[in-house]
Write an enzyme that holds these catalytic residues in place. Structure first.
Site, PDB file in Angstrom:
ATOM      1  N   GLY A  42       0.674  -1.083  -0.007  1.00 18.57           N
ATOM      2  CA  GLY A  42       0.103   0.006  -0.005  1.00 18.57           C
ATOM      3  C   GLY A  42       0.942   1.290   0.051  1.00 18.57           C
ATOM      4  O   GLY A  42       0.580   2.178  -0.623  1.00 18.57           O
ATOM      5  N   CYS A  43       1.906   1.339   0.730  1.00 17.59           N
ATOM      6  CA  CYS A  43       2.645   2.509   0.691  1.00 17.59           C
ATOM      7  C   CYS A  43       3.398   2.561  -0.442  1.00 17.59           C
ATOM      8  O   CYS A  43       3.727   3.809  -0.758  1.00 17.59           O
ATOM      9  CB  CYS A  43       3.757   2.343   2.080  1.00 17.59           C
TER      10      CYS A  43
END
Length: 154
Positions: A42-43
Protein backbone atom coordinates in the site's frame (compact mmCIF):
# COMPACT_ATOMS: atom_id res chain seq x y z
CA UNK A 1 -7.40 14.86 13.57
CA UNK A 2 -6.20 18.41 13.25
CA UNK A 3 -8.84 20.82 12.02
CA UNK A 4 -8.86 22.98 8.91
CA UNK A 5 -7.57 26.45 9.84
CA UNK A 6 -5.34 25.25 12.70
CA UNK A 7 -1.62 26.02 12.55
CA UNK A 8 0.29 23.01 11.26
CA UNK A 9 2.75 21.56 13.77
CA UNK A 10 6.32 22.48 12.90
CA UNK A 11 8.81 19.74 12.16
CA UNK A 12 12.44 19.15 11.32
CA UNK A 13 13.28 15.57 10.36
CA UNK A 14 16.01 13.86 8.32
CA UNK A 15 15.11 12.93 4.76
CA UNK A 16 16.22 9.84 2.82
CA UNK A 17 19.65 11.49 2.35
CA UNK A 18 20.04 12.23 6.06
CA UNK A 19 19.54 15.97 5.46
CA UNK A 20 17.24 17.95 7.79
CA UNK A 21 13.98 19.16 6.28
CA UNK A 22 11.61 21.53 8.07
CA UNK A 23 8.10 22.69 7.28
CA UNK A 24 9.09 26.36 7.32
CA UNK A 25 11.55 25.98 4.43
CA UNK A 26 8.75 25.44 1.91
CA UNK A 27 7.03 28.22 0.00
CA UNK A 28 3.51 27.53 -1.20
CA UNK A 29 1.48 24.53 -0.16
CA UNK A 30 2.92 21.38 1.36
CA UNK A 31 1.21 18.00 1.12
CA UNK A 32 2.31 16.14 4.27
CA UNK A 33 1.34 12.50 3.96
CA UNK A 34 1.90 9.90 6.65
CA UNK A 35 2.38 6.26 5.71
CA UNK A 36 3.01 3.16 7.84
CA UNK A 37 6.00 1.41 6.25
CA UNK A 38 8.34 1.85 3.27
CA UNK A 39 8.42 -0.96 0.72
CA UNK A 40 5.04 -2.41 1.63
CA UNK A 41 2.36 -2.81 -1.01
CA UNK A 42 0.00 0.00 0.00
CA UNK A 43 2.76 2.46 0.87
CA UNK A 44 4.55 1.77 -2.41
CA UNK A 45 1.32 2.30 -4.34
CA UNK A 46 0.69 5.59 -2.53
CA UNK A 47 4.28 6.85 -2.96
CA UNK A 48 4.32 5.97 -6.66
CA UNK A 49 1.00 7.80 -7.08
CA UNK A 50 2.55 10.96 -5.65
CA UNK A 51 5.68 10.38 -7.77
CA UNK A 52 3.62 10.06 -10.95
CA UNK A 53 1.61 13.20 -10.16
CA UNK A 54 4.60 15.26 -8.99
CA UNK A 55 4.55 17.52 -12.11
CA UNK A 56 0.90 18.32 -11.40
CA UNK A 57 1.74 19.19 -7.77
CA UNK A 58 4.63 21.36 -9.01
CA UNK A 59 2.23 23.21 -11.35
CA UNK A 60 0.08 24.00 -8.31
CA UNK A 61 3.09 25.18 -6.26
CA UNK A 62 2.59 22.28 -3.85
CA UNK A 63 5.50 20.29 -2.44
CA UNK A 64 5.02 16.67 -1.37
CA UNK A 65 6.57 15.22 1.79
CA UNK A 66 6.07 11.66 3.05
CA UNK A 67 6.62 10.84 6.73
CA UNK A 68 6.95 7.41 8.36
CA UNK A 69 8.70 5.93 11.37
CA UNK A 70 11.20 4.10 9.13
CA UNK A 71 14.93 4.75 9.63
CA UNK A 72 16.76 6.90 7.08
CA UNK A 73 18.48 3.86 5.54
CA UNK A 74 15.12 2.22 4.73
CA UNK A 75 13.85 5.48 3.22
CA UNK A 76 16.98 5.77 1.07
CA UNK A 77 16.43 2.27 -0.35
CA UNK A 78 12.72 2.93 -0.89
CA UNK A 79 13.34 6.23 -2.70
CA UNK A 80 16.08 4.72 -4.89
CA UNK A 81 14.08 1.61 -5.81
CA UNK A 82 10.98 3.55 -6.89
CA UNK A 83 12.65 6.75 -8.15
CA UNK A 84 10.90 8.91 -5.56
CA UNK A 85 12.11 12.47 -6.08
CA UNK A 86 10.34 14.11 -3.15
CA UNK A 87 11.40 14.13 0.50
CA UNK A 88 10.68 11.06 2.61
CA UNK A 89 11.20 11.96 6.26
CA UNK A 90 12.20 9.68 9.10
CA UNK A 91 10.16 10.12 12.30
CA UNK A 92 11.47 7.06 14.13
CA UNK A 93 9.98 8.01 17.49
CA UNK A 94 6.63 9.01 15.94
CA UNK A 95 6.65 12.42 17.63
CA UNK A 96 5.75 14.43 14.52
CA UNK A 97 3.18 11.86 13.41
CA UNK A 98 1.64 12.10 16.90
CA UNK A 99 1.55 15.91 16.65
CA UNK A 100 -0.46 15.43 13.44
CA UNK A 101 -2.78 12.86 15.10
CA UNK A 102 -1.29 10.21 12.83
CA UNK A 103 0.42 7.87 15.30
CA UNK A 104 -0.90 5.48 17.88
CA UNK A 105 -2.10 2.01 18.70
CA UNK A 106 -2.84 -0.27 15.75
CA UNK A 107 -3.85 -3.90 15.40
CA UNK A 108 -2.74 -6.31 12.70
CA UNK A 109 -2.88 -10.10 12.59
CA UNK A 110 -3.94 -10.20 16.25
CA UNK A 111 -0.99 -8.07 17.40
CA UNK A 112 -1.23 -4.62 18.97
CA UNK A 113 1.55 -2.11 18.37
CA UNK A 114 2.19 1.61 17.92
CA UNK A 115 2.54 2.87 14.38
CA UNK A 116 1.78 5.52 11.77
CA UNK A 117 -1.75 6.00 10.41
CA UNK A 118 -2.29 6.68 6.70
CA UNK A 119 -3.40 10.33 6.90
CA UNK A 120 -2.63 13.41 4.81
CA UNK A 121 -2.68 17.13 5.49
CA UNK A 122 -2.38 19.98 3.03
CA UNK A 123 -0.63 22.92 4.68
CA UNK A 124 -1.23 26.29 3.09
CA UNK A 125 1.38 28.98 2.43
CA UNK A 126 0.26 30.64 5.69
CA UNK A 127 1.25 27.52 7.69
CA UNK A 128 -2.34 26.54 8.43
CA UNK A 129 -4.11 23.27 7.66
CA UNK A 130 -6.11 23.61 4.42
CA UNK A 131 -7.30 20.02 4.00
CA UNK A 132 -7.42 16.80 6.00
CA UNK A 133 -7.58 13.25 4.61
CA UNK A 134 -7.98 10.44 7.15
CA UNK A 135 -7.46 6.73 6.51
CA UNK A 136 -6.90 7.24 2.80
CA UNK A 137 -6.92 4.71 -0.04
CA UNK A 138 -3.39 4.42 -1.49
CA UNK A 139 -4.56 3.76 -5.06
CA UNK A 140 -6.29 7.06 -5.76
CA UNK A 141 -5.00 9.35 -3.08
CA UNK A 142 -2.64 11.60 -5.07
CA UNK A 143 -5.44 12.44 -7.50
CA UNK A 144 -7.84 13.07 -4.62
CA UNK A 145 -5.39 15.57 -3.09
CA UNK A 146 -4.89 17.32 -6.44
CA UNK A 147 -8.67 17.63 -6.84
CA UNK A 148 -8.89 19.13 -3.36
CA UNK A 149 -6.16 21.67 -4.14
CA UNK A 150 -7.98 22.62 -7.34
CA UNK A 151 -11.26 23.09 -5.46
CA UNK A 152 -9.52 25.25 -2.85
CA UNK A 153 -7.90 27.39 -5.57
CA UNK A 154 -11.06 28.04 -7.57
Amino acid sequence: MLEIGEPAPEFELPNQHGEPVSLDEFDGRVVVYFYPRANTEGCTTEACGFRDELPAFDERDAAVVGISDDPVSDLAEFAAEYDLEFDLLSDEEGKIAAAYDSYGEKQMFGNTFDGVFRNTYVVGPDGRIEAVYEGVSPESHAGEVLDGIDEKSS
